[in-house]
Design an enzyme around this catalytic site. Structure first.
Site, short mmCIF file in Angstrom:
data_model
loop_
_atom_site.label_atom_id
_atom_site.label_comp_id
_atom_site.label_asym_id
_atom_site.label_seq_id
_atom_site.Cartn_x
_atom_site.Cartn_y
_atom_site.Cartn_z
N ALA A 1 -4.13 -1.98 -2.99
CA ALA A 1 -2.88 -1.43 -3.51
C ALA A 1 -2.79 -1.55 -5.03
O ALA A 1 -2.37 -0.62 -5.71
CB ALA A 1 -1.70 -2.13 -2.85
N SER B 1 -8.67 -8.79 -0.40
CA SER B 1 -8.55 -8.39 1.00
C SER B 1 -7.82 -9.47 1.79
O SER B 1 -8.24 -10.62 1.83
CB SER B 1 -9.94 -8.16 1.61
OG SER B 1 -9.88 -8.18 3.02
N ARG B 2 -6.73 -9.11 2.44
CA ARG B 2 -5.97 -10.08 3.23
C ARG B 2 -6.80 -10.64 4.38
O ARG B 2 -6.71 -11.82 4.72
CB ARG B 2 -4.70 -9.43 3.78
CG ARG B 2 -3.69 -9.03 2.72
CD ARG B 2 -2.59 -8.18 3.32
NE ARG B 2 -1.64 -7.74 2.31
CZ ARG B 2 -0.68 -6.84 2.55
NH1 ARG B 2 -0.57 -6.30 3.76
NH2 ARG B 2 0.15 -6.48 1.59
N SER C 1 -9.77 0.63 -0.52
CA SER C 1 -8.66 0.75 -1.48
C SER C 1 -7.79 -0.49 -1.44
O SER C 1 -7.39 -0.93 -0.36
CB SER C 1 -7.80 1.98 -1.15
OG SER C 1 -7.42 1.99 0.22
N GLY D 1 -10.06 4.25 3.94
CA GLY D 1 -11.15 4.08 2.99
C GLY D 1 -10.95 2.86 2.12
O GLY D 1 -9.92 2.17 2.19
N PHE E 1 0.82 -1.21 0.00
CA PHE E 1 0.00 0.00 0.00
C PHE E 1 0.86 1.26 0.00
O PHE E 1 0.56 2.22 -0.72
CB PHE E 1 -0.95 0.00 1.19
CG PHE E 1 -2.05 1.02 1.06
CD1 PHE E 1 -2.97 0.95 0.03
CD2 PHE E 1 -2.15 2.07 1.97
CE1 PHE E 1 -3.97 1.89 -0.11
CE2 PHE E 1 -3.16 3.01 1.85
CZ PHE E 1 -4.07 2.94 0.81
N LYS F 1 -4.51 0.40 9.61
CA LYS F 1 -5.88 0.31 10.12
C LYS F 1 -5.92 -0.76 11.20
O LYS F 1 -5.71 -1.94 10.91
CB LYS F 1 -6.85 -0.05 8.99
CG LYS F 1 -6.86 0.96 7.84
CD LYS F 1 -7.64 0.44 6.64
CE LYS F 1 -7.60 1.41 5.48
NZ LYS F 1 -8.31 0.90 4.28
N ASP G 1 -15.32 0.88 3.28
CA ASP G 1 -14.21 -0.06 3.44
C ASP G 1 -14.72 -1.44 3.83
O ASP G 1 -14.17 -2.47 3.41
CB ASP G 1 -13.25 0.47 4.50
CG ASP G 1 -11.79 0.17 4.16
OD1 ASP G 1 -11.54 -0.56 3.19
OD2 ASP G 1 -10.90 0.66 4.88
N LYS H 1 -13.54 -2.86 10.38
CA LYS H 1 -13.95 -3.52 9.13
C LYS H 1 -13.08 -4.74 8.85
O LYS H 1 -13.54 -5.71 8.23
CB LYS H 1 -13.93 -2.52 7.97
CG LYS H 1 -12.57 -1.89 7.66
CD LYS H 1 -11.76 -2.70 6.67
CE LYS H 1 -10.38 -2.10 6.45
NZ LYS H 1 -9.57 -2.90 5.50
#
Length: 314
Positions: free
Chosen positions: A131, A242-243, A129, A127, A11, A99, A232, A179
């Site tokens: 990478a 998403s990890r 996003s 927010g 990121f 985050k 998000d 989130k």
């Protein structure tokens, strides 16, 4: 005016590419800067995205250090990083891009910046996003949060990055943290074959948990409905990019999650569960995530417990 980015994960690298592409000089600090400087690409974390002109990579944190610094380091390492480098960062605007909630102190990134570097100005960039999307130049909307966010908004907005501003640091950091926890829960549900309806329920009730915890921390209720909360949440709970979602998905399938990348939701779930328990706040989905990760409950048992909770008004 230049921008410094400390941390060359996927990121941090993507932000460096996007900002430099807009014509702003960027210095990207990395521990393994030599290879990236030679190849003009982060082959390890974000391959196939060449660095634009104006992006300088360095192993010297003080080299070209700007007044505006983006901290792209993992949440659980932020406190130690600031303790090590606070003297250099003093008096600057520090924008955290991580985050999460600190496992030891239960603080968010803005709180940690304010405590560890009291002369710096804390800010957040959060927010929906990924990478690869940011680096590819795809449209991305983010929230910039600070006591006075408008100058930061004007300075970083441009190209594929559309920035909205907020003064609610607590709300923005809590939405970004929570989130990830709900994304793990959604991954668990899909991985275990519980279905899309179960995921929709977890998204909705998880969003209620996010709001409950955020308001307890002092957030403004409307903040969680924005990009750093609901936006998000929607992204990270529905995509294998998403990890956190991918981590839950693997667990749900009975697989061993991969070790590539940081899964911030693991530590955040524990931190939030502990803080909420001490405050007497009900967080059943968060507690379920912790129990499943720790092997104390199977996904079937966790699902049955959630379904058996007392009936209540929505």
């Amino acid at each position: 005016m230049s921008v410094s980015i400390l941390g060359a994960g996927a990121f941090g690298t993507s932000l460096a590419i996007a900002i430099a592409r807009n014509g702003t000089p960027v210095t990207l600090w990395a521990r393994d800067a030599g290879d990236m400087a030679t190849r003009r690409e982060n082959t390890r974390r974000l391959p196939s995205f060449p660095f634009p002109e104006g992006l300088t990579v360095t192993e010297d944190l003080t080299e070209g250090l700007a007044d505006l610094v983006l901290l792209a380091v993992p949440m659980q390492q932020l406190r130690g990083f600031l303790a090590e480098h606070c003297d250099v960062l003093a008096g600057r605007t520090l924008i955290a891009t991580c985050k999460g909630i600190d496992l030891t102190t239960h603080q968010g990134p803005a709180e940690i910046i304010a405590e560890r570097c009291p002369t710096a100005t804390p800010a957040l960039l959060s927010g929906p996003s990924f990478a690869v999307d940011v680096a590819a130049g795809l449209p991305t909307a983010l929230t910039i949060a600070a006591a006075d966010p408008e100058p930061l908004q004007r300075r970083l907005n441009g190209g594929n990055l559309r920035l909205y501003r907020s003064t609610d640091l607590v709300g923005v950091e809590t939405g970004g943290a929570m989130k990830n926890v709900i994304a793990i829960a959604c991954g668990l549900a899909i991985g275990a074959g519980l279905g899309e309806s179960a995921r929709a329920a977890l998204l909705t009730r998880g969003f209620a948990e996010m709001n409950r915890f955020a308001i307890w921390r002092g957030a403004e209720p409307d903040t969680l409905a924005g990009l750093s909360g609901f936006g998000d949440l929607a992204l990270t709970s529905t995509s294998e990019k998403s990890r956190n979602y991918a981590f839950g998905l693997a667990l749900g399938r009975g697989e061993t999650p991969g070790s590539a990348g940081t899964v911030e939701g693991r530590a955040t779930a524990r931190a939030v569960s502990n803080a909420a328990r001490d405050a007497g706040i009900e967080m059943p989905i968060t507690d379920m995530v912790v129990a499943v990760i720790d092997g104390k409950l199977s996904i079937t048992e966790a699902s049955e417990m959630l379904l058996a909770r007392p009936l209540k008004e929505e």
